[in-house]
Design an enzyme around this catalytic site. Structure first.
Site, PDB file in Angstrom:
ATOM      1  N   ALA A  13       0.805  -1.403  -0.069  1.00  0.00           N
ATOM      2  CA  ALA A  13       0.040   0.051   0.006  1.00  0.00           C
ATOM      3  C   ALA A  13       0.740   1.341   0.239  1.00  0.00           C
ATOM      4  CB  ALA A  13      -0.904   0.021   1.231  1.00  0.00           C
ATOM      5  N   LYS A 192      -7.115   0.037 -21.607  1.00  0.00           N
ATOM      6  CA  LYS A 192      -7.093   1.285 -22.409  1.00  0.00           C
ATOM      7  C   LYS A 192      -8.468   1.238 -23.248  1.00  0.00           C
ATOM      8  CE  LYS A 192      -2.307   2.263 -21.789  1.00  0.00           C
ATOM      9  NZ  LYS A 192      -2.344   3.763 -21.039  1.00  0.00           N
ATOM     10  N   ASP A 245       9.456  -5.261 -20.118  1.00  0.00           N
ATOM     11  CA  ASP A 245       8.911  -4.072 -19.225  1.00  0.00           C
ATOM     12  C   ASP A 245       7.624  -3.596 -20.185  1.00  0.00           C
ATOM     13  OD1 ASP A 245       8.483  -2.090 -17.164  1.00  0.00           O
ATOM     14  OD2 ASP A 245       8.936  -0.675 -18.345  1.00  0.00           O
ATOM     15  N   HIS A 250       2.500  -5.587 -22.876  1.00  0.00           N
ATOM     16  CA  HIS A 250       1.690  -4.536 -23.282  1.00  0.00           C
ATOM     17  C   HIS A 250       1.588  -4.519 -25.054  1.00  0.00           C
ATOM     18  CE1 HIS A 250       1.890  -3.149 -19.381  1.00  0.00           C
ATOM     19  NE2 HIS A 250       2.820  -2.391 -19.430  1.00  0.00           N
ATOM     20  N   LYS A 336      12.262   4.351 -24.182  1.00  0.00           N
ATOM     21  CA  LYS A 336      12.265   5.344 -23.139  1.00  0.00           C
ATOM     22  C   LYS A 336      13.141   6.442 -23.603  1.00  0.00           C
ATOM     23  CE  LYS A 336      10.526   2.771 -19.684  1.00  0.00           C
ATOM     24  NZ  LYS A 336       9.457   3.330 -19.098  1.00  0.00           N
ATOM     25  N   ARG A 341       5.997  11.079 -26.785  1.00  0.00           N
ATOM     26  CA  ARG A 341       5.295  10.190 -25.651  1.00  0.00           C
ATOM     27  C   ARG A 341       3.912   9.815 -26.577  1.00  0.00           C
ATOM     28  NH1 ARG A 341       1.060  10.308 -21.811  1.00  0.00           N
ATOM     29  NH2 ARG A 341       0.993   8.144 -21.167  1.00  0.00           N
ATOM     30  N   GLN A 372      -2.598   6.468 -27.018  1.00  0.00           N
ATOM     31  CA  GLN A 372      -2.269   7.871 -26.189  1.00  0.00           C
ATOM     32  C   GLN A 372      -1.209   8.797 -26.602  1.00  0.00           C
ATOM     33  OE1 GLN A 372      -1.591   5.276 -22.853  1.00  0.00           O
ATOM     34  NE2 GLN A 372       0.831   5.783 -22.993  1.00  0.00           N
TER      35      GLN A 372
HETATM   36  C1  BG6 Z   1       4.396   0.157 -17.250  1.00  0.00           C
HETATM   37  C2  BG6 Z   1       5.805   0.086 -17.254  1.00  0.00           C
HETATM   38  O1  BG6 Z   1       3.878  -1.101 -17.266  1.00  0.00           O
HETATM   39  O2  BG6 Z   1       3.907   0.950 -18.283  1.00  0.00           O
HETATM   40  C3  BG6 Z   1       6.387   1.587 -17.345  1.00  0.00           C
HETATM   41  O3  BG6 Z   1       6.492  -0.623 -16.156  1.00  0.00           O
HETATM   42  C4  BG6 Z   1       5.907   2.344 -18.265  1.00  0.00           C
HETATM   43  O4  BG6 Z   1       7.735   1.504 -17.587  1.00  0.00           O
HETATM   44  C5  BG6 Z   1       4.203   2.265 -18.160  1.00  0.00           C
HETATM   45  O5  BG6 Z   1       6.271   3.704 -18.104  1.00  0.00           O
HETATM   46  C6  BG6 Z   1       3.381   2.940 -19.336  1.00  0.00           C
HETATM   47  O6  BG6 Z   1       2.168   2.879 -19.054  1.00  0.00           O
HETATM   48  P1  BG6 Z   1       1.288   3.952 -19.820  1.00  0.00           P
HETATM   49  O7  BG6 Z   1      -0.256   3.541 -19.474  1.00  0.00           O
HETATM   50  O8  BG6 Z   1       1.362   5.575 -19.162  1.00  0.00           O
HETATM   51  O9  BG6 Z   1       1.607   3.980 -21.311  1.00  0.00           O
END
Ligand code: BG6
Length: 484
Positions: A13, A192, A245, A250, A336, A341, A372
């Site tokens: 938490a 999302k 990551d 994702h 990164k 972004r 996004q």
């Molecule tokens: C997380 C990663 O799962 O997703 C991060 O560990 C990354 O490194 C993040 O920044 C990105 O999420 P979003 O929703 O901002 O695209």
């Protein structure tokens, strides 16, 4: 709607994830009436010895109002915080979990004046190394015990392991304690809005049905860029790298939804069956279809070892060996510290056969889904340049959510996924066989990187990443229309 008490326990938490994502998501659900105060109690559990009020004041700063929020907001924050209790203990402490159970039971009793179920949701905002011990403690001490029925569910976060073997080991450990319907493996990309839209776009539009295949599509890109580095998370990140990551979870999940066949129905099992088939059809990754990068300055972080070989950028081409996709490269790219972004899917179509307009020079048809920022779906197409001349130009059919759905709040991924967990809907969660198939794709490559056989090229922070990545893209057939 099930009634009875609902206890939500956030383990870890005081950590970053809980503060930045889990509690704010719970707060939004509360505000929208999904967590009725006469049924719900929220517990924070962590090692730090703090009081209920200290936890509340740590969380307060993260429950900031959205733009245009009503004055009611602050009042709601306070009411929400009052639902939260804190229990401290370590992640393998019998006493800690006994105490946690006692607290939950106490409140369940209070809230169960109306007969109903006892529902217990454990959210593990923790590193996977402690999953087995925490799950064991939950199983031993904290399960729902109500005679009236109910459930106990656990939510686990990525990274689920480091490679195929460690992920399977973790799954086996947890699988001894909980049944698959009790385990919710979160991949927040599945929460999302535009990722959830993929199924609708693909299978509810006649447009796409005949076009969505190797005869018409030249290449698919699934791209994730961030314009900041690993600041503050270098220690964690360095153990995993960009493939673990972002890409293995994702982006691969997004690929499944782009590439899968139509499921028999919308039932979670039917959808996940189709995703697994895609993953199992992916061919081994070729060395000449990988570019790795590491941004300059990454190793200045004191928590990152000087000799780190960890990629902060990767472009990897996946090839799906089936009737629909043979020969179509799926280019997964994540980095990164890049120039922007953005997360988007770009489906690029083949050139028009027998072209009389020289369209290729201007660019091909492209169908773009921007996840996004600023959610949008747009189609790039060639039209006549308005005016007297018969010349062509690239234009867009543009469905930008900000304009089309003005005033509609798009829920946060975590908000949606936590609600799914309460409702018992596993559609947007990763099933065990899916997880296994995803690790299988990347494990050989990851091992070679770990052993130093493949090295990342340096790139400048704020750039597009290593130049080789653009070369690979071009080699794969992507035709760039304008710089993005
Ligand atoms: C997380 C990663 O799962 O997703 C991060 O560990 C990354 O490194 C993040 O920044 C990105 O999420 P979003 O929703 O901002 O695209």
């Amino acid at each position: 709607h099930e009634t009875g008490s609902l206890s939500i326990v956030v383990l870890g938490a005081s950590g970053d994830l809980a503060k930045k994502k889990t509690f704010p998501a719970l707060f939004h659900l509360y505000r929208q009436g999904f967590l009725p105060p006469d049924e719900v109690h929220i517990f924070g559990y962590a090692r730090t010895k703090i009081s209920d009020d200290e936890l509340r004041s740590r969380l307060r700063g993260y429950l900031v109002p959205a733009k245009g929020a009503s004055p009611q907001h602050q009042e709601d924050v306070e009411k929400f915080l009052q639902l939260i209790k804190y229990v401290s203990g370590s992640y393998d402490s019998e006493d800690g979990f006994r105490l946690l159970d006692k607290e939950i039971s106490k409140h369940e009793y209070l809230k169960n004046s109306v007969e109903g179920l006892s529902r217990r949701l454990f959210y593990l905002a923790l590193p996977p190394s402690v999953y087995p011990s925490v799950c064991k403690m939950i199983k031993t001490y904290c399960m729902n015990k109500s005679d009236l029925g109910g459930w106990t569910r656990v939510v686990v976060e990525k990274p689920f392991g480091r490679d195929l073997d460690s992920a399977e080991e973790l799954s086996t450990e947890i699988g001894k304690l909980f049944e698959e319907p009790q385990i919710y493996r979160i991949d927040h990309y599945l929460g999302k809005e535009l990722v959830q839209n993929l199924l609708v776009l693909r299978f509810a539009n006649r447009f796409f049905l005949p076009l969505w295949n190797r005869d018409n599509i030249d290449n698919v890109q699934i791209v994730f860029r961030e314009d900041f580095g690993t600041e503050g998370r270098g220690g964690y990140f360095d153990q995993y790298g960009i493939i673990r990551d972002i890409i293995q979870n994702h982006l691969l999940q997004v690929l499944c939804l782009v590439a899968m066949e139509k499921p028999v129905s919308l039932r979670p099992e039917h959808i996940r069956d189709e995703k697994v088939k895609v993953l199992e059809s992916v061919l081994p990754i070729r060395d000449d279809e990988v570019v790795l990068g590491q941004y300059q300055g990454y190793k200045d972080d004191p928590t990152v070892p000087d000799e780190s070989n960890t990629p902060t950028f990767a472009t990897v081409i996946l090839r799906i060996h089936n009737e629909r996709w043979e020969g179509v490269p799926f280019i997964l790219k994540a980095g990164k510290a890049l120039n922007s972004r953005k997360a988007e899917i770009r489906v690029q179509f083949k050139d028009v056969p027998g072209d009389i307009f020289k369209c290729k020079r201007q660019g091909r048809n492209e169908f773009v889904i921007r996840l996004q920022p600023s959610e949008a779906i747009y189609m790039k197409l060639t039209v006549k340049q308005p005016g007297l001349e018969m010349s062509t130009v690239q234009s867009e059919l543009d469905l930008s959510y900000g304009q089309r759905y003005q005033g509609v709040t798009i829920p946060e991924a975590y908000e949606r996924l936590i609600l799914d967990t309460i409702r018992g809907d596993q559609q947007h969660f990763v099933r065990r066989d899916e997880l296994k198939a995803s690790w299988k794709i990347f494990t050989p490559l990851l091992h070679r990187i770990d052993e130093g056989e493949l090295k990342p090229s340096p790139y400048k922070p704020g750039s597009r990443g290593p130049a080789e990545a653009d070369e690979l893209l071009e080699k794969a057939g992507y035709v760039q229309t304008h710089g993005y």
